[in-house]
Enzyme design. Structure first.
Site, PDB file in Angstrom:
ATOM      1  N   ASP A 136       4.771  -5.608   2.853  1.00  0.00           N
ATOM      2  CA  ASP A 136       5.057  -5.186   1.492  1.00  0.00           C
ATOM      3  C   ASP A 136       5.337  -6.467   0.704  1.00  0.00           C
ATOM      4  O   ASP A 136       5.577  -7.525   1.281  1.00  0.00           O
ATOM      5  CB  ASP A 136       6.267  -4.227   1.453  1.00  0.00           C
ATOM      6  CG  ASP A 136       6.341  -3.459   0.133  1.00  0.00           C
ATOM      7  OD1 ASP A 136       5.678  -3.891  -0.843  1.00  0.00           O
ATOM      8  OD2 ASP A 136       7.050  -2.443   0.054  1.00  0.00           O
TER       9      ASP A 136
HETATM   10  C1  BGC Z   1       6.351  -1.463  -3.164  1.00  0.00           C
HETATM   11  C2  BGC Z   1       4.972  -1.234  -2.609  1.00  0.00           C
HETATM   12  C3  BGC Z   1       3.935  -1.782  -3.552  1.00  0.00           C
HETATM   13  C4  BGC Z   1       4.234  -3.240  -3.833  1.00  0.00           C
HETATM   14  C5  BGC Z   1       3.251  -3.873  -4.783  1.00  0.00           C
HETATM   15  C6  BGC Z   1       6.585  -2.895  -3.610  1.00  0.00           C
HETATM   16  O1  BGC Z   1       7.757  -2.999  -4.341  1.00  0.00           O
HETATM   17  O2  BGC Z   1       7.317  -1.091  -2.216  1.00  0.00           O
HETATM   18  O3  BGC Z   1       4.771   0.133  -2.394  1.00  0.00           O
HETATM   19  O4  BGC Z   1       2.661  -1.605  -3.037  1.00  0.00           O
HETATM   20  O5  BGC Z   1       5.524  -3.346  -4.418  1.00  0.00           O
HETATM   21  O6  BGC Z   1       3.396  -3.374  -6.055  1.00  0.00           O
END
Ligand code: BGC
Length: 882
Positions: A271
């Site tokens: 992530d």
């Molecule tokens: C989230 C993800 C997301 C990523 C990119 C993170 O804060 O948990 O689900 O894909 O950001 O935006």
């Protein structure tokens, strides 16, 4: 949705033929210099050929995200060898476009995934995925960061709207066609977040502690299915710890469970910012670090680790090979992404059809619904955001829609000229501030900035420093003091109403603010005034300090005061986030709240009540603000006094229908006050038309709850502090495999609305159930099936989701009294009957044996329950497993 326009196909064929005629030699040359471009080889062979040509530096760079690329959502390709960049777009509710040069960042805002789950329809999930794949490809993206496969463990989970519900089988059944849909285009899907990423409170640090059985049977299950049944390309590991080790450096999770046991051949990406180490994560099984610089831990650091022998080159080769193989197998090399305008209306229609299917008719007494427009002269539409079409969850899944239809517009359009549709908000708009715990924000109509009662709200002065120093950077009137800035206030992440002013990004980190003006009570009585804040928050009433909050955690303090009707009292609120490194990481969080005496209602609510009184029907559209971020508000109350709004409106007009826009469960103490309730979720850009079609009976509702709605936050199987928010940074998954409805049954807790519940404008009769278990094929796999007759016994065509639950297993371990084992959605004309056959999920008849590390299907008799919800069981049978 037309998948592949004929015109484009002809054009491609023509270009192909021309290029073959004109440049046979150069094409051949390209193939020889880049032998991996030979499509007759397998993806693995092509990846190996390419890997051989890459230097170690190139390999390490290829698996490291780089923020210098477009808007932080790209992993660089390699021009020298013709490797395309990984151009990522967030899902899972549509394609979130980060690059402003691409179609003004607009794409189709689909109903939230939780709404898709409420359709219980695999075909709808396929269409949903196809639309996302199509729009990703045609807006220059080759990776979609979705679907979200986090189990909705808590009814108040702020990211529940991004999930496919609380049951592992329902999630799996929908996620498989969803992923197949996305990957039917040259786009890779990413299932997220692996694993146990079920709360936003302390989401970066929480240690989720769960048993092997809970992980295998519940949480990893949907991931296993999309890997084994949908050839998933990528898995995203999460921010949190799992059993004491961060998910992205957790060897048990990534290597042992995901890659070895489940057999995942794709790649694991972190992530964004969730990779906290270099050699540890690389050796544990992380394959790609997403752009996280300057806090990235790979690139040079990883190169050094390889050179110093902490990470083997073989390991790096495996990472690169996994990514490349997926890129070849999904067509990323052969079909470069394109930028073609999204057909807004055509795709909007798809969004509307799914939204219509997702609406759950929770209650419908005396056939209050459908509304008969010919019999109605007037409809009062009430609700803070009923006129605002942007009801969606906030955070990374927020999509900028190509166009929108609000519930008010939808109802007006359907009702036509002859029925007068009027609107009153009834409360202030819902905002990110409403995620904070504590009493509802004081309504704007009680407040006046100059103290003269002419304008409502308070005067807000804002500083970008911590101590109100110098001239304020911004001065304006704020309707309420109810702010949640920082992450929640970044462009493109905030789903709040356009009726509210945007707070400039300068205040997202350290800031101080002062609000001044007067408050006047609508009735004489005892009022609770409260201040919820993170940092330093002081509330002064008539110059006296009433509440003094100072905390690095979000806290609420409240005081009861006696106020005379209409009497003005001076209010001053002083707030400072605190220094960088503590509260500032979260951004400003502050709410000035109240609890009024029972019958005191503010002016906005009174106007709504007056409107309801003089209308034939009142439709109250409620709204919650749900978002990824830093907090889950474990109160299930509707924000901004909307529960009181429903009570007062329904007192004024017994024909009050509630339409609820929320991505999670809410408390419905008011359910007996109204004859009909529709759970409309966050229904996407066509929500207004979908809601109107259901309310007027153009569409017969068929949605079923993918989550349990508890009576309140205390009566759930996860209400213990050790489960949420956790104690000393640890959240114990002590409910084990008894997640959602399975836990309510085990604990004997009666919910307000059960998992699987949903009514129709018609009725269905269930008869003659037969359950069979037989062994099949070489492996002697057990196939369990259920047959039954379902008849539409009402007057209109309707669809029913027939649900089959397996009972307690004859096992040594404790298993759920009911566990979803299969379901089928059938459409029937009035009076028609169908023999429905449902093949059940073998894993619902098995458990994960922690001693032998495998699934075990115990032999013996297992009860079978067939019903219209997990509670509304119509037929009972049993099977003998041998
Ligand atoms: C989230 C993800 C997301 C990523 C990119 C993170 O804060 O948990 O689900 O894909 O950001 O935006």
């Amino acid at each position: 949705m037309k998948k592949k326009p004929k015109m484009k196909f002809k054009l491609i064929m023509l270009t192909l033929i021309l290029s073959l005629m004109v440049t046979p030699f150069s094409a051949l040359a390209a193939e020889t210099s880049q032998p991996w471009m030979n499509k007759s080889l397998s993806a693995k062979e092509r990846a190996n050929l390419l890997l051989e040509k890459m230097t170690l530096e190139e390999k390490v760079s290829f698996v490291t995200g780089n923020l210098n690329n477009f808007y932080g959502f790209y992993n660089e390709g390699l021009e020298r060898l013709g490797i395309p960049a990984l151009t990522m777009a967030d899902g899972p509710a549509g394609v979130r476009i980060a690059n402003p040069d691409i179609q003004d960042k607009k794409s189709t805002a689909l109903p939230a995934p939780i709404a898709l789950a409420a359709t219980w329809d695999e075909k709808a999930a396929k269409t949903y995925g196809e639309l996302i794949g199509n729009e990703a490809f045609n807006t220059t993206h080759n990776v979609v960061l979705g679907p979200g496969l986090d189990i909705a463990r808590f009814p108040w989970g702020e990211r529940n709207f991004e999930s496919l519900g609380e049951d592992q089988l329902l999630q799996s059944k929908l996620a498989v066609p969803y992923v197949n849909g996305i990957q039917s285009y040259p786009v890779m899907a990413t299932a997220k977040h692996f694993l146990l990423n079920n709360q936003e409170t302390e989401r970066f640090t929480i240690n989720s502690v769960a048993s092997e059985r809970a992980i295998q049977e519940v949480y990893a299950r949907p991931f296993a299915d999309v890997i084994q049944k949908a050839d998933l390309s990528s898995v995203m590991c999460s921010f949190n710890e799992v059993n004491g080790t961060s998910a992205c450096e957790n060897e048990t999770l990534l290597s042992d469970i995901l890659k070895k046991q489940i057999g995942f051949e794709g790649f694991v990406m972190s992530d964004y910012g969730a990779n906290y180490t270099t050699a540890e994560s690389a050796n544990a099984g992380l394959d790609l670090e997403t752009p996280g610089a300057p806090n990235g831990h790979w690139e040079e650091k990883l190169l050094k680790a390889v050179k110093e022998g902490q990470v083997s080159e073989k390991q790096i080769d495996d990472m690169v090979s996994r990514v490349l193989t997926e890129m070849f197998s999904k067509g990323l090399f052969d079909q470069p992404v394109q930028n073609n305008l999204i057909p807004a209306e055509e795709h909007g229609e798809v969004a509307r059809e799914i939204a219509e299917q997702s609406m759950v008719l929770m209650k419908n007494e005396k056939n209050a619904l459908p509304l008969d427009k010919d019999a109605l002269d007037s409809i009062a539409v009430i609700g803070p955001d009923a006129d605002n079409a942007s009801a969606a969850g906030g955070g990374s899944s927020l999509v900028i829609p190509t166009y929108t239809v609000s519930p008010l517009e939808g109802i007006k359009n359907y009702a036509g000229e002859d029925t007068k549709v009027t609107y009153a908000p009834g409360s202030d708009p819902i905002s990110a501030g409403d995620i904070l715990p504590g009493p509802s924000a004081v309504p704007s109509s009680l407040l006046s900035p100059g103290g003269n009662g002419k304008e409502s709200g308070l005067k807000g002065e804002y500083w970008t420093n911590l101590h109100f120093e110098g001239e304020p950077y911004l001065t304006r009137t704020d309707n309420q003091v109810n702010f949640n800035l920082g992450f929640y206030n970044y462009d493109g992440l905030n789903a709040q109403s356009p009726k509210l002013p945007k707070t400039p990004g300068e205040f997202n980190r350290e800031m101080s603010a002062r609000w001044t003006g007067a408050i006047a009570a609508p009735e004489t009585g005892e009022y609770v005034l409260s201040l919820s804040s993170l940092g330093t928050g002081k509330l002064y009433l008539d110059g006296k300090l009433l509440i003094d909050n100072e905390s690095k955690k979000l806290v609420t303090d409240q005081k009861t005061v006696s106020l005379e009707k209409g009497e003005k009292h001076q209010v001053r609120i002083e707030y400072s986030t605190g220094e960088a490194g503590d509260a500032q990481d979260f951004g400003a969080m502050i709410r000035f709240g109240w609890e009024p005496p029972k019958d005191a209602i503010d002016q906005k609510m009174q106007e709504a009540v007056n409107l309801a009184k003089k209308s034939d029907v009142a439709v109250v559209v409620t709204h919650t603000y749900d978002s990824e971020g830093y907090v889950d508000n474990n109160s299930l109350d509707l924000p901004n006094n909307q529960a009181q709004l429903i009570e007062k409106v329904s007192e004024a007009n017994p024909n009050t229908i509630v339409v609820q826009m929320s991505g999670r469960a809410v408390q419905m103490d008011w359910q007996d006050d109204v004859p009909a309730i529709v759970q409309a979720w966050f229904a996407g850009q066509e929500q207004g038309n979908a809601i109107a079609n259901v309310l007027f009976g153009e569409v017969n509702p068929s949605g079923k709850l993918p989550i349990t709605f508890p009576v309140d936050e205390l009566n759930t199987p996860v209400s213990d502090e050790i489960q949420f928010p956790g104690v000393e940074g640890i959240s114990e998954y002590s409910e084990g495999v008894f997640t959602g409805y399975k836990g309510y049954e085990k604990e004997g807790i009666k919910p307000a609305f059960a998992f699987g519940h949903g009514l129709s404008y018609t009725t269905f009769d269930y008869k003659n159930v037969k359950a069979k278990a037989k062994t099949k094929g070489k492996n002697k796999d057990t196939e369990i099936t259920v047959d039954l007759n379902v008849r539409n016994t009402g007057d209109v065509t309707g669809s029913e989701v027939v649900q089959v639950y397996a009972g307690k297993l004859p096992a040594k371990v404790d298993t759920p009294a009911k566990q979803l084992a299969g379901f089928k959605k059938v459409e029937l004309k009035p009076g028609k009957q169908q023999r429905v056959k449902i093949t059940l999920d073998a894993k619902a008849f098995s458990y994960w044996d922690e001693k032998s590390d495998q699934w075990v299907m115990p032999s013996g008799k297992v009860p079978i329950y067939v019903g219209s919800s997990s509670e509304d069981i119509r037929l009972v049978g049993s099977v003998h497993i041998r």
